[in-house]
Design a protein around this motif. Structure first.
Motif, short mmCIF file in Angstrom:
data_model
loop_
_atom_site.label_atom_id
_atom_site.label_comp_id
_atom_site.label_asym_id
_atom_site.label_seq_id
_atom_site.Cartn_x
_atom_site.Cartn_y
_atom_site.Cartn_z
N SER A 1 21.61 0.94 31.30
CA SER A 1 21.38 1.76 32.51
C SER A 1 21.48 3.22 32.10
O SER A 1 22.09 3.57 31.10
CB SER A 1 22.50 1.48 33.51
OG SER A 1 23.63 2.20 33.10
N SER A 2 20.88 4.10 32.88
CA SER A 2 20.89 5.49 32.42
C SER A 2 21.90 6.32 33.20
O SER A 2 22.28 7.39 32.77
CB SER A 2 19.49 6.09 32.62
OG SER A 2 19.20 6.09 34.01
N PRO A 4 25.29 7.77 33.99
CA PRO A 4 26.48 7.78 33.13
C PRO A 4 27.66 7.01 33.73
O PRO A 4 28.54 6.59 33.02
CB PRO A 4 26.80 9.26 32.98
CG PRO A 4 26.02 9.96 34.01
CD PRO A 4 24.90 9.12 34.40
N ILE A 5 27.67 6.80 35.04
CA ILE A 5 28.85 6.11 35.60
C ILE A 5 28.96 4.70 35.05
O ILE A 5 30.02 4.21 34.75
CB ILE A 5 28.76 6.05 37.14
CG1 ILE A 5 28.75 7.47 37.73
CG2 ILE A 5 29.92 5.24 37.68
CD1 ILE A 5 30.10 8.04 38.02
N HIS A 6 27.80 4.04 34.89
CA HIS A 6 27.86 2.65 34.43
C HIS A 6 27.88 2.70 32.91
O HIS A 6 26.86 2.70 32.26
CB HIS A 6 26.61 1.90 34.94
CG HIS A 6 26.58 0.48 34.47
ND1 HIS A 6 27.47 -0.46 34.94
CD2 HIS A 6 25.80 -0.14 33.55
CE1 HIS A 6 27.21 -1.61 34.34
NE2 HIS A 6 26.21 -1.44 33.49
N HIS A 7 29.08 2.79 32.35
CA HIS A 7 29.21 3.03 30.91
C HIS A 7 28.91 1.76 30.13
O HIS A 7 29.67 0.80 30.18
CB HIS A 7 30.63 3.52 30.62
CG HIS A 7 31.00 4.69 31.45
ND1 HIS A 7 30.33 5.90 31.36
CD2 HIS A 7 31.93 4.86 32.42
CE1 HIS A 7 30.85 6.75 32.24
NE2 HIS A 7 31.80 6.15 32.88
N ASP A 8 27.74 1.78 29.44
CA ASP A 8 27.39 0.57 28.70
C ASP A 8 27.66 0.74 27.21
O ASP A 8 27.30 -0.10 26.42
CB ASP A 8 25.90 0.23 28.94
CG ASP A 8 25.00 1.38 28.50
OD1 ASP A 8 23.78 1.23 28.55
OD2 ASP A 8 25.55 2.43 28.10
N GLU A 9 28.28 1.87 26.84
CA GLU A 9 28.58 2.09 25.41
C GLU A 9 30.07 1.88 25.15
O GLU A 9 30.89 2.01 26.06
CB GLU A 9 28.17 3.51 25.00
CG GLU A 9 26.68 3.75 25.11
CD GLU A 9 26.28 5.14 24.70
OE1 GLU A 9 25.12 5.33 24.31
OE2 GLU A 9 27.13 6.06 24.76
N LEU A 10 30.37 1.59 23.89
CA LEU A 10 31.78 1.33 23.54
C LEU A 10 32.56 2.64 23.49
O LEU A 10 31.97 3.69 23.26
CB LEU A 10 31.83 0.64 22.18
CG LEU A 10 31.35 -0.81 22.19
CD1 LEU A 10 31.35 -1.36 20.78
CD2 LEU A 10 32.22 -1.66 23.08
#
Lengths: 10, 212
Positions: A1-2, A4-10
């Motif tokens: 997702s783009s 930033p709230i939905h943090h898909d990175e470690l």
């Protein structure tokens, strides 16, 4: 997702 | 997922494993800053609370659990199992000088004023300065074992690769996470001096990396 709230990175 | 982020995560995992194995096999944490390791455990704890709230992918979940397990195990080795080899004299960095500003900033500059988001922001800001006690300890003792230097190399490379990942994601999908990018730049800058020393000294094979 783009939104930033939905943090898909470690 | 892209090659920069994947190789960044691999470097991060290698760094954490190098450190854990170094302490475990040498049965000593001499030259290692326990404070930095506690800060890293805090970074993972405050960042990965979403383990319980949102599922992103098997990879994401597994890596978070592995990072948490290794981080707490390393802290356990330093402060419990091999605590008599912990050099608390040299590990004298005042972490409150990191925690207070980072906590304050995470309340001021965040994407949303919710507990989970503020804790995530706190973990991002904290990660950018968490290595300072370790770098401070090395400058204080004036030297580091080459295995510790390899640990720092991979740890520094990981976030540098994430910078490439953010460039790539911005270019390909317009993704831009300002808080993570700015903190990542600061974090990587702290390693520049070390990178220079690493590539000019450690790679010359002089077993220990001695600072000027």
């Amino acid at each position: 997702s783009s939104d930033p709230i939905h943090h898909d990175e470690l | 997922m892209n090659i920069f982020r994947l190789s960044g995560d691999v470097c991060h995992l290698i760094a954490i494993i190098i450190l854990f194995l170094k302490i475990w096999r040498s049965k000593s944490c001499a030259g290692i800053s326990g404070k930095s390791q506690v800060l890293f455990a805090l970074v993972f704890t405050t960042r990965y609370l979403d383990l319980f709230t949102s599922y992103i992918s098997a990879y994401n979940t597994v890596m978070k659990v592995v990072y948490l397990l290794l981080a707490y195990s390393t802290v356990g080795l330093i402060f419990f199992r091999f605590r008599n080899s912990y050099d608390s004299e040299s590990d004298s960095f005042r972490v409150e000088f990191l925690l207070v500003p980072v906590a304050g900033l995470s309340f001021l500059e965040n994407y949303a004023f919710t507990p989970l988001e503020i804790l995530w922001t706190f973990s991002i800001y904290l990660e950018s300065v968490a290595i300072l006690p370790q770098l401070f300890m090395i400058t204080k003792t004036g030297e580091a074992e080459s295995i510790t230097a390899h640990y720092l190399l991979f740890l520094g490379l990981y976030r540098a690769l994430y910078l490439a990942n953010w460039l790539w994601r911005f270019h390909t999908e317009g993704f831009y996470d300002q808080i993570a990018v700015v903190s990542g730049v600061v974090q990587t800058i702290f390693y520049c001096d070390f990178f220079y020393l690493y590539f000019t000294r450690v790679l010359r094979g002089s077993g220990k990396m001695s600072l000027p």
